[in-house]
Motif scaffolding. Structure first.
Motif, short mmCIF file in Angstrom:
data_model
loop_
_atom_site.label_atom_id
_atom_site.label_comp_id
_atom_site.label_asym_id
_atom_site.label_seq_id
_atom_site.Cartn_x
_atom_site.Cartn_y
_atom_site.Cartn_z
N ARG A 185 12.63 -2.58 -12.89
CA ARG A 185 12.81 -3.26 -11.75
C ARG A 185 13.75 -2.69 -10.85
O ARG A 185 13.51 -2.58 -9.63
CB ARG A 185 13.49 -4.70 -12.18
CG ARG A 185 13.75 -5.50 -10.98
CD ARG A 185 14.48 -6.81 -11.48
NE ARG A 185 15.42 -6.70 -12.43
CZ ARG A 185 16.74 -6.42 -12.01
NH1 ARG A 185 16.98 -6.20 -10.48
NH2 ARG A 185 17.76 -6.48 -12.69
N LEU A 186 14.88 -2.19 -11.33
CA LEU A 186 15.58 -1.35 -10.65
C LEU A 186 15.00 -0.37 -9.76
O LEU A 186 15.30 0.10 -8.79
CB LEU A 186 17.07 -0.88 -11.33
CG LEU A 186 17.91 -1.85 -11.79
CD1 LEU A 186 18.90 -1.38 -12.75
CD2 LEU A 186 18.67 -2.69 -10.82
N LEU A 187 14.18 0.56 -10.61
CA LEU A 187 13.62 1.76 -10.23
C LEU A 187 12.55 1.24 -9.03
O LEU A 187 12.41 1.68 -7.91
CB LEU A 187 12.94 2.48 -11.25
CG LEU A 187 13.63 3.01 -12.22
CD1 LEU A 187 12.83 3.64 -13.21
CD2 LEU A 187 14.42 4.34 -11.41
N ALA A 188 11.70 0.03 -9.47
CA ALA A 188 10.76 -0.48 -8.50
C ALA A 188 11.29 -0.77 -7.32
O ALA A 188 10.77 -0.85 -6.14
CB ALA A 188 9.73 -1.38 -9.25
N GLU A 189 12.55 -1.32 -7.22
CA GLU A 189 13.18 -1.72 -6.11
C GLU A 189 13.42 -0.59 -4.99
O GLU A 189 13.63 -0.96 -3.86
CB GLU A 189 14.28 -2.64 -6.29
CG GLU A 189 14.27 -3.83 -6.81
CD GLU A 189 15.63 -4.74 -7.63
OE1 GLU A 189 16.37 -4.00 -7.37
OE2 GLU A 189 15.28 -5.74 -7.79
N GLY B 83 0.81 7.02 -13.20
CA GLY B 83 1.75 5.96 -13.81
C GLY B 83 2.93 5.61 -13.30
O GLY B 83 3.71 6.30 -12.71
N GLY B 84 3.19 4.09 -13.47
CA GLY B 84 4.07 3.62 -12.66
C GLY B 84 5.17 3.21 -13.72
O GLY B 84 5.83 2.11 -13.49
N GLY B 85 5.58 4.01 -14.68
CA GLY B 85 6.57 3.50 -15.39
C GLY B 85 7.81 4.01 -15.07
O GLY B 85 8.16 4.58 -14.07
N LEU B 86 8.94 4.34 -16.05
CA LEU B 86 10.16 4.89 -15.65
C LEU B 86 10.17 6.36 -14.94
O LEU B 86 10.88 6.42 -14.12
CB LEU B 86 10.97 5.05 -17.06
CG LEU B 86 10.95 3.49 -17.70
CD1 LEU B 86 12.21 3.62 -18.81
CD2 LEU B 86 11.33 2.29 -16.80
N GLY B 87 9.33 7.34 -15.72
CA GLY B 87 9.35 8.61 -15.06
C GLY B 87 8.49 8.70 -13.92
O GLY B 87 9.06 9.37 -12.82
N GLY B 88 7.50 8.02 -13.86
CA GLY B 88 6.65 7.95 -12.48
C GLY B 88 7.46 7.15 -11.23
O GLY B 88 7.46 7.72 -10.08
N LEU B 89 8.11 6.20 -11.43
CA LEU B 89 8.92 5.67 -10.29
C LEU B 89 10.09 6.66 -9.97
O LEU B 89 10.61 6.55 -8.80
CB LEU B 89 9.46 4.36 -10.91
CG LEU B 89 8.48 3.35 -10.89
CD1 LEU B 89 8.82 1.99 -11.36
CD2 LEU B 89 7.70 3.00 -9.62
N THR B 90 10.69 7.36 -11.02
CA THR B 90 12.09 8.00 -10.42
C THR B 90 11.38 9.30 -9.90
O THR B 90 11.92 9.76 -8.76
CB THR B 90 12.43 8.67 -11.95
OG1 THR B 90 12.97 7.46 -12.68
CG2 THR B 90 13.76 9.59 -11.52
N VAL C 235 2.99 1.73 -3.92
CA VAL C 235 2.69 1.48 -5.36
C VAL C 235 1.51 0.61 -5.72
O VAL C 235 1.20 -0.35 -4.82
CB VAL C 235 3.87 0.72 -6.25
CG1 VAL C 235 3.16 0.33 -7.79
CG2 VAL C 235 5.18 1.43 -6.11
N HIS C 236 0.34 1.22 -6.04
CA HIS C 236 -0.92 0.64 -6.42
C HIS C 236 -1.29 0.26 -7.75
O HIS C 236 -1.62 1.25 -8.67
CB HIS C 236 -1.83 1.64 -5.65
CG HIS C 236 -1.53 2.12 -4.29
ND1 HIS C 236 -1.22 1.50 -3.06
CD2 HIS C 236 -1.05 3.35 -3.94
CE1 HIS C 236 -0.81 2.24 -2.11
NE2 HIS C 236 -0.81 3.69 -2.68
N THR C 237 -1.41 -0.96 -8.07
CA THR C 237 -1.64 -1.54 -9.43
C THR C 237 -3.26 -1.83 -9.54
O THR C 237 -3.77 -1.47 -8.74
CB THR C 237 -1.00 -2.83 -9.66
OG1 THR C 237 -1.40 -3.77 -8.48
CG2 THR C 237 0.70 -2.59 -9.70
#
Length: 400
Positions: free
Chosen positions: A116-120, A16-23, A127-129
């Protein structure tokens, strides 16, 4: 489509690459723990609308080096209004007043801006889409993640941060389905210039009506208004038996709220909602008996999705991620049993309490008659009653 494939071990696999996963990825990488994020979509663009971040989450993001204040709107105040004529029931400062008392800002952003801020802050090679999970097998010394049309991934531990319709949850906790609240919501974004009569569009606004309520607030630079309108019908429509959403139109929503006598300014917002329109059956999760199984653990909406009425979905996922990253950094992947147990012990009761208060808030906004009058009289005490949500600072135990 990404041509990447993996046939060797990763340390921590985040599904999961959403807000929680990226954090979570940011927290782990910052502590020197190797992590790979697997997202089923073909990119990290976010199609949602607005998101609110209270101090319980902005404080943690700041510690991780992510500062959404640079791109977000800080509402100067909060207003409660009557549904039929917009009469101001109660207002209270937010802005500097909130920051001084809660230890961090209250911000409202587009979900795409925050993502976007988290992904940066996460190296793109991590990150593997285009990785849709279809199965999990726990093997000696690892977790095998099976993805549709992709090579299997063998990880030392795996974290499911894949939302309320989590594919990981079934492996951990069995067939636990989200629960219908009885409410139907629709949301959208409206350019502020299309609604010149809307009072204080950068503020946080709650419009309260019988069986209905509306939340509206400015996001990012304040040029867009985020709208969430909620209706609790006497009987849920038939489509909710098989789906949590259905295509709709602003015309349908406008007819509903006009028929209930809503103020023309809210009708104007509804009429100017752009983009694809859907009606959503609002859902949350019942308590799970377990948050982890072996080398697999759940976080965020996958384990304790709340209704949106306290604006804490993102905040609770960020709290989870911060705590779990800290525990795994301390224990290492080999110490996952203690890390997972401590994480659940630290997070379970708070997450459940936030879920409970979110359900209560949904009812609170929609009271009628004498009950609505009692609510209005009690509003001055609201900041103190919900202080525990906003002022909370997570603690990650240090090594003994």
């Amino acid at each position: 489509m990404e041509a990447w494939s993996l046939n060797h071990d990763v340390d921590v696999a985040v599904v999961g690459g959403g807000l929680g996963g990226l954090t979570l990825a940011i927290g782990l990488l910052g502590a020197g723990v190797s992590v790979d994020v697997f997202e089923q979509a073909d990119d990290l663009r976010e199609v949602g609308a607005g998101v609110a971040l209270a101090a319980n989450s902005t404080r943690l993001l700041d510690r991780l080096g992510v500062r959404p204040e640079s791109a977000g709107n800080a509402p100067p105040d909060v207003h409660f209004r009557r549904w039929d004529d917009g009469t101001l029931i109660w207002s209270h400062p937010v802005g500097d007043w909130y920051r001084e008392r809660m230890g961090g800002p209250f911000l409202t952003l587009h979900r795409a801006t925050l993502r976007r801020l988290l992904a940066e802050a996460v190296p793109p090679e991590r990150v593997h889409t285009c990785h849709r999970l279809v199965g999990i097998d726990q093997e000696l010394g690892g977790v095998r993640l099976r993805f549709a049309g992709r090579a299997d991934v063998l990880a030392r531990i795996a974290v499911g941060v894949d939302g309320i319709h989590s594919a990981v949850r079934g492996h951990v906790a069995g067939a636990i389905a989200p629960v219908l609240s009885g409410e139907i919501g629709f949301r959208g974004l409206i350019p502020v210039e299309r609604c010149p009569d809307m009072p204080t569009p950068t503020s946080m606004q709650f419009w309260c009506g019988p069986g209905t309520h509306v939340v509206a607030f400015g996001i990012d630079d304040g040029t867009l208004i985020n709208l969430l309108a909620v209706h609790q019908p006497d009987r849920l429509p038939d489509w909710t038996r098989t789906s949590h959403r259905t295509a709709g139109s602003s015309t349908e929503a406008l007819a509903l709220f006009r028929g209930l006598g809503w103020d023309s300014r809210i009708l104007g917002l509804i009429d100017n909602v752009g983009g694809d329109m859907h009606f959503w059956a609002l859902l949350d999760l019942p308590p799970l008996a377990r948050w982890s199984r072996g080398r697999v653990v759940l976080a965020g909406d996958a384990v304790h999705a709340p209704l949106p009425h306290q604006g804490q979905g993102a905040g609770q996922a960020i709290e989870d991620a911060y705590v779990l990253a800290g525990l795994l950094a301390r224990a290492g992947t080999s110490g996952y049993p203690d890390a997972f147990a401590t994480y659940e012990r630290l997070r379970r009761s708070r997450a459940r309490r936030v879920q409970h208060y979110s359900r209560q808030a949904g009812r609170f906004y929609k009271l009628e008659g004498a009950a609505a009058g009692r609510r209005d009289a009690a509003l001055p005490g609201l900041p103190e009653r919900i202080r525990w949500i906003h002022a909370h600072d997570v603690e990650v135990p240090t090594a003994h």
